[in-house]
Write an enzyme that holds these catalytic residues in place. Sequence first.
Site, PDB file in Angstrom:
ATOM      1  N   GLY A  64     -10.469   1.981  -1.617  1.00  0.00           N
ATOM      2  CA  GLY A  64      -9.161   2.163  -1.004  1.00  0.00           C
ATOM      3  C   GLY A  64      -9.168   1.715   0.452  1.00  0.00           C
ATOM      4  O   GLY A  64     -10.203   1.338   1.004  1.00  0.00           O
ATOM      5  N   ASP A  65      -7.966   1.696   1.046  1.00  0.00           N
ATOM      6  CA  ASP A  65      -7.793   1.337   2.454  1.00  0.00           C
ATOM      7  C   ASP A  65      -8.258  -0.087   2.748  1.00  0.00           C
ATOM      8  O   ASP A  65      -8.780  -0.369   3.825  1.00  0.00           O
ATOM      9  CB  ASP A  65      -8.535   2.330   3.376  1.00  0.00           C
ATOM     10  CG  ASP A  65      -8.172   3.766   3.061  1.00  0.00           C
ATOM     11  OD1 ASP A  65      -6.971   4.021   2.880  1.00  0.00           O
ATOM     12  OD2 ASP A  65      -9.071   4.611   2.969  1.00  0.00           O
ATOM     13  N   LYS A  69      -4.055  -3.344   1.617  1.00  0.00           N
ATOM     14  CA  LYS A  69      -3.167  -3.893   0.581  1.00  0.00           C
ATOM     15  C   LYS A  69      -1.739  -4.080   1.091  1.00  0.00           C
ATOM     16  O   LYS A  69      -1.096  -5.074   0.789  1.00  0.00           O
ATOM     17  CB  LYS A  69      -3.168  -2.975  -0.651  1.00  0.00           C
ATOM     18  CG  LYS A  69      -4.524  -2.934  -1.344  1.00  0.00           C
ATOM     19  CD  LYS A  69      -4.522  -2.024  -2.548  1.00  0.00           C
ATOM     20  CE  LYS A  69      -4.516  -0.555  -2.205  1.00  0.00           C
ATOM     21  NZ  LYS A  69      -5.760  -0.027  -1.656  1.00  0.00           N
ATOM     22  N   LYS A  76      -0.629  -4.755   4.016  1.00  0.00           N
ATOM     23  CA  LYS A  76      -0.476  -5.924   4.882  1.00  0.00           C
ATOM     24  C   LYS A  76      -0.382  -7.208   4.059  1.00  0.00           C
ATOM     25  O   LYS A  76       0.437  -8.089   4.345  1.00  0.00           O
ATOM     26  CB  LYS A  76      -1.662  -6.020   5.847  1.00  0.00           C
ATOM     27  CG  LYS A  76      -1.464  -7.157   6.809  1.00  0.00           C
ATOM     28  CD  LYS A  76      -2.669  -7.452   7.605  1.00  0.00           C
ATOM     29  CE  LYS A  76      -2.518  -8.861   8.109  1.00  0.00           C
ATOM     30  NZ  LYS A  76      -2.482  -8.959   9.504  1.00  0.00           N
ATOM     31  N   ASN A 104      -1.106  10.668  -2.168  1.00  0.00           N
ATOM     32  CA  ASN A 104      -2.482  10.538  -1.656  1.00  0.00           C
ATOM     33  C   ASN A 104      -2.658   9.195  -0.959  1.00  0.00           C
ATOM     34  O   ASN A 104      -3.509   9.034  -0.096  1.00  0.00           O
ATOM     35  CB  ASN A 104      -3.520  10.690  -2.788  1.00  0.00           C
ATOM     36  CG  ASN A 104      -3.232   9.833  -4.010  1.00  0.00           C
ATOM     37  OD1 ASN A 104      -2.156   9.266  -4.140  1.00  0.00           O
ATOM     38  ND2 ASN A 104      -4.185   9.761  -4.917  1.00  0.00           N
ATOM     39  N   GLY A 131      -1.917   6.019   1.451  1.00  0.00           N
ATOM     40  CA  GLY A 131      -1.349   5.881   2.780  1.00  0.00           C
ATOM     41  C   GLY A 131      -1.330   4.401   3.093  1.00  0.00           C
ATOM     42  O   GLY A 131      -2.374   3.763   3.135  1.00  0.00           O
ATOM     43  N   HIS A 132      -0.169   3.847   3.232  1.00  0.00           N
ATOM     44  CA  HIS A 132      -0.058   2.414   3.511  1.00  0.00           C
ATOM     45  C   HIS A 132       0.558   2.245   4.894  1.00  0.00           C
ATOM     46  O   HIS A 132       1.579   2.843   5.185  1.00  0.00           O
ATOM     47  CB  HIS A 132       0.850   1.724   2.481  1.00  0.00           C
ATOM     48  CG  HIS A 132       0.298   1.772   1.093  1.00  0.00           C
ATOM     49  ND1 HIS A 132       1.047   1.476  -0.006  1.00  0.00           N
ATOM     50  CD2 HIS A 132      -0.928   2.058   0.647  1.00  0.00           C
ATOM     51  CE1 HIS A 132       0.285   1.595  -1.084  1.00  0.00           C
ATOM     52  NE2 HIS A 132      -0.915   1.950  -0.703  1.00  0.00           N
ATOM     53  N   GLN A 160      -5.073   3.190  -3.794  1.00  0.00           N
ATOM     54  CA  GLN A 160      -6.528   3.460  -3.825  1.00  0.00           C
ATOM     55  C   GLN A 160      -7.287   2.168  -4.177  1.00  0.00           C
ATOM     56  O   GLN A 160      -6.783   1.098  -3.912  1.00  0.00           O
ATOM     57  CB  GLN A 160      -6.868   4.603  -4.796  1.00  0.00           C
ATOM     58  CG  GLN A 160      -6.362   5.975  -4.343  1.00  0.00           C
ATOM     59  CD  GLN A 160      -4.947   6.270  -4.787  1.00  0.00           C
ATOM     60  OE1 GLN A 160      -4.582   6.019  -5.919  1.00  0.00           O
ATOM     61  NE2 GLN A 160      -4.140   6.807  -3.914  1.00  0.00           N
ATOM     62  N   ARG A 199     -13.008   7.685   8.343  1.00  0.00           N
ATOM     63  CA  ARG A 199     -13.533   7.015   7.150  1.00  0.00           C
ATOM     64  C   ARG A 199     -15.007   6.700   7.353  1.00  0.00           C
ATOM     65  O   ARG A 199     -15.410   6.322   8.457  1.00  0.00           O
ATOM     66  CB  ARG A 199     -12.774   5.708   6.894  1.00  0.00           C
ATOM     67  CG  ARG A 199     -11.315   5.942   6.577  1.00  0.00           C
ATOM     68  CD  ARG A 199     -10.584   4.626   6.303  1.00  0.00           C
ATOM     69  NE  ARG A 199      -9.160   4.867   6.156  1.00  0.00           N
ATOM     70  CZ  ARG A 199      -8.189   4.066   6.598  1.00  0.00           C
ATOM     71  NH1 ARG A 199      -8.497   2.952   7.230  1.00  0.00           N
ATOM     72  NH2 ARG A 199      -6.934   4.377   6.410  1.00  0.00           N
TER      73      ARG A 199
HETATM   74  P1  IMP Z   1      -7.155  12.613  -4.500  1.00  0.00           P
HETATM   75  O1  IMP Z   1      -6.603  11.303  -4.924  1.00  0.00           O
HETATM   76  O2  IMP Z   1      -6.352  13.278  -3.411  1.00  0.00           O
HETATM   77  O3  IMP Z   1      -7.421  13.534  -5.655  1.00  0.00           O
HETATM   78  O4  IMP Z   1      -8.606  12.348  -3.850  1.00  0.00           O
HETATM   79  C1  IMP Z   1      -9.706  11.876  -4.614  1.00  0.00           C
HETATM   80  C2  IMP Z   1     -10.527  10.882  -3.823  1.00  0.00           C
HETATM   81  O5  IMP Z   1      -9.761   9.696  -3.616  1.00  0.00           O
HETATM   82  C3  IMP Z   1     -10.938  11.351  -2.425  1.00  0.00           C
HETATM   83  O6  IMP Z   1     -12.213  10.805  -2.113  1.00  0.00           O
HETATM   84  C4  IMP Z   1      -9.884  10.743  -1.513  1.00  0.00           C
HETATM   85  O7  IMP Z   1     -10.347  10.585  -0.188  1.00  0.00           O
HETATM   86  C5  IMP Z   1      -9.682   9.404  -2.213  1.00  0.00           C
HETATM   87  N1  IMP Z   1      -8.371   8.806  -1.965  1.00  0.00           N
HETATM   88  C6  IMP Z   1      -7.188   9.146  -2.518  1.00  0.00           C
HETATM   89  N2  IMP Z   1      -6.209   8.344  -2.087  1.00  0.00           N
HETATM   90  C7  IMP Z   1      -6.786   7.461  -1.249  1.00  0.00           C
HETATM   91  C8  IMP Z   1      -6.283   6.335  -0.507  1.00  0.00           C
HETATM   92  O8  IMP Z   1      -5.104   5.981  -0.551  1.00  0.00           O
HETATM   93  N3  IMP Z   1      -7.200   5.661   0.237  1.00  0.00           N
HETATM   94  C9  IMP Z   1      -8.522   5.998   0.257  1.00  0.00           C
HETATM   95  N4  IMP Z   1      -9.024   7.021  -0.417  1.00  0.00           N
HETATM   96  C10 IMP Z   1      -8.168   7.743  -1.173  1.00  0.00           C
END
Ligand code: IMP
Length: 429
Positions: A12-13, A16, A18, A38, A40-41, A228, A309
């Site tokens: 993730g992160d 995407k 951009k 969950n 964040g863009h 993600q 991170r």
């Molecule tokens: P959840 O999706 O909140 O259940 O988290 C499960 C795992 O996915 C954790 O390690 C979070 O930090 C990671 N995670 C969830 N959404 C993101 C995202 O958009 N970017 C990066 N990591 C994410």
Amino acid sequence: MPATVIVGMQWGDEGKAKVLDALAAEIDIVVRYQGGANAGHTVVVGQERYAFHLVPSGILHENKVCVIANGCVVDPQQLVKEIEELRGRGIKVDRTNLLLSERAQLVMPYHKLVDQLSEKRKEEHGQKKIGTTGRGIGPAYVDKVARAGIRVVDLLRPDFVKLRVQQRLSELNPLLTAVYKEKELDADTVTREILSYAGALKPLMADTAAYLNKALADGKRLLFEGAQGTLLDVDHGTYPYVTSSNSTAGGAATGSGVSPRKIETALGIVKAYTTRVGAGPFPTEMHGDAGEALRQKGGEFGVTTGRPRRCGWFDAVCVRYAAEVSGVDALALTKIDVLTGEKELKICTGYKLNGETIDRFPADLHAVEHVEPVYATVPGWEESLADIRAFEDLPPAAQAYVLQIEGLVGTPIRYIGVGKARDALIRRG
Ligand code: IMP
């Protein structure tokens, strides 16, 4: 590109939003197909910084329709908040540019509560936390699969919502009191709260699968925006340190109701180094000062939780695996500018496990935790890359870095992100 999916190749992160922003001119409809708040863009437009969680970032463009499709889990409180914030900043959000699937599942207040309590309890009992975002994602998908969920369309049937909440809480309240030592939740209060969002969301509700299939038939261009990344996919990621949905390209079909036969192109988004938020194995992680320096340079703090991170070197084993699982045709390599000033760069080309070299990403979590990365060390560069728009104008060491990654992953790198600005992107081929 009538239907393209963009997928994160790491944890993730990857940037995407951009890349999606840069492709906007070639897209009519942007579709979120999994996950929820969950995600964040972040998109920077001039001096303005926008952070999205549920609303697809395409909302910033005129004449685009954004779709939150059936595969998503939608926290109505968060969605209404995002819509109001966007409207407050002068951005139109209505049925003409945002559609919400009637079939998407709702994230209920008790999902968020259980997500947070379960993580807290693990910590208190000396167990490993997953490090979730606390947004109720896991518990909402659990209820979906257990057929105990409440869907967006149900908001139009207050009696049904009341019944479902009563049923769910009759099971959950004993857990809350006996295991978590919390107070019971009152079904009427929860029902009232959730129904309070119905009025704001009703105008956006639609059969989005029907809408998307018709749009494709009419020649519209669709872009599926994965949230993600591959290594957080519930099937293909570093289970159990994953999210609860299919963030790989395959998820775009089930998560939207558009046949996989119609999604023709997949673009993998990959950061020029690696980051991960939350717990779980991370073979190329940089510890100590080196990791901290990269975190500061790259601004590597979570958009959703603000958590720092974890940072590490580029891992070609992980990206090769991700490229295969999603069948990507090309890659967009982002944030290469962050590496400016590094004397030397390391690229992980393979792993060693018990003295043997492996080039596949292992399924066994224990193995992923114990692999030793094999690194190629390459020279860095000093020049700022932010204003460069042609591959040939990159410093030779940066060109070589890109080409080496391309060769190791075996997929062409079509875009290279060189800075924060919207147009700080090199297009190749
Ligand atoms: P959840 O999706 O909140 O259940 O988290 C499960 C795992 O996915 C954790 O390690 C979070 O930090 C990671 N995670 C969830 N959404 C993101 C995202 O958009 N970017 C990066 N990591 C994410």
